[in-house]
Scaffold this motif. Structure first.
Motif: not given
Length: 347
Positions: A74-86, A90-97
């Motif tokens: 949800a944070q990744a999708r919200a960040l994509e939206e906040a960055l706009g169309g410039e 694409r936000g990728y979730v990358c977990m360590r463990y």
């Protein structure tokens, strides 16, 4: 321009069966147990086997799995939206463990074929055990996969304006919920063994920096920083959160507790803080116990992350940046990539 943003987090088991392998991955990390692999890996298997029954009981209290993946998505999708169309973000979730882990995410990013990559840890305060471990893993896997894309890293944002604004808003809501009477705000962070800090890890100093920034903006607070989630026989940094809860009870103070080093909910907030420490507060005579939620997708926090991404992309020559108003680490913090580079004469 196509830009991939890699949001790092620790991850969590997605089923009861995943608890032991998750723990094994955690304790296999040399950033967590600094032993040669011949000793570390058998020890990781032993510790994970021993800790699994207790950990399963913890996760049973929140449905058998960690909610951290869905929240980070949800944070990744919200960040994509906040960055706009410039650009094409694409936000990728990358977990360590636990999944999605570095190898799988690198493959996905390579298929996307971005022009630039931004590594964005969801750890506001830098530590060798979190940010540094995630970044090192990414660089090693990306190099092996020949993902040769210009890559920049946001290393920390302990007093980043967006993060602090979101934190202030949430703490104020917690204070309002606590009502009248004397209140103490506890800023609780995940602890670390004292020896990690003595080796130059800046985490504790940055946690305290975050707390000071929040308290300064609100003003007039009775507050303290404390540390939770201690495990094992080593001496950990303090004071401990449970000790501070008992002290607040003895002082007749209500508690507003904010997990200032976590940006999403997981077992350490939903069980340790919401259940275990709430029960401790009641036993300790704390009049009111309010646990403030993590920043999650708070608009100010997401907007602050977007500003960090735009800021580092604006200067392609900068490999590592941070979100503090001034340099957040001192010369003693050899674990910090900026401090160690400055000492070596690179800044």
């Amino acid at each position: 321009m196509k830009i991939a943003i890699i949001l790092f987090n620790l991850g969590g088991p997605d089923s009861p069966e995943a608890v032991q392998p998750f723990l094994k991955n955690l304790f296999s990390d040399p950033a967590i147990i600094s032993l040669p692999s011949l000793l570390r890996l058998p020890l990781a298997r032993f510790i994970s086997s021993r800790r699994t029954p207790k950990a399963k009981k913890i996760y049973d209290q929140i449905g058998g799995s960690s909610p951290i993946l869905g929240q980070t998505e949800a944070q990744a999708r919200a960040l994509e939206e906040a960055l706009g169309g410039e650009h094409e973000w694409r936000g990728y979730v990358c977990m360590r463990y636990w999944h999605p882990m570095t190898e799988a995410v690198v493959r996905s990013v390579k298929r996307f074929a971005p022009d630039r990559i931004v590594l964005l840890p969801l750890y506001p305060q830098f530590s060798t055990t979190t940010t540094d471990s995630s970044v090192k893993a990414w660089k090693a896997v990306a190099a092996a996969a020949k993902l040769t894309v210009p890559t920049q890293t946001v290393c920390c944002y302990p007093d980043g304006p967006g993060f602090i604004a979101a934190s202030v808003d949430l703490v104020k809501q917690g204070l309002a919920e606590a009502g009248s009477g004397p209140i103490r705000v506890l800023f609780s962070a995940h602890g670390l063994p004292e020896k990690v800090i003595k080796r130059g890890d800046p985490y504790q100093a940055q946690v305290e920096r975050t707390a000071q920034a929040i308290a300064r903006q609100i003003g007039g607070l009775d507050w303290s920083v404390c540390y939770q989630s201690r495990v094992g026989p080593l001496k950990w940094i303090g004071p401990a959160t449970d000790t501070e809860i008992r002290r607040a009870g003895a002082d007749g103070r209500s508690i507003v507790l904010y997990p200032l080093a976590f940006v999403s909910e997981h077992s350490e907030t939903l069980v340790e803080l919401d259940i275990d420490y709430r029960h401790l507060a009641e036993k300790s005579g704390v009049p009111v116990y309010v646990r403030v939620p993590a920043v999650g997708t708070h608009p100010s926090f997401i907007g602050g992350l977007a500003d960090l991404v735009r800021s580092i992309l604006a200067d392609p020559q900068v490999a590592v940046c941070h979100g503090a108003t001034v340099m957040p680490c001192g010369s003693q913090h050899l674990g910090c990539p900026l401090a160690s580079k400055a000492i070596a004469g690179g800044l």
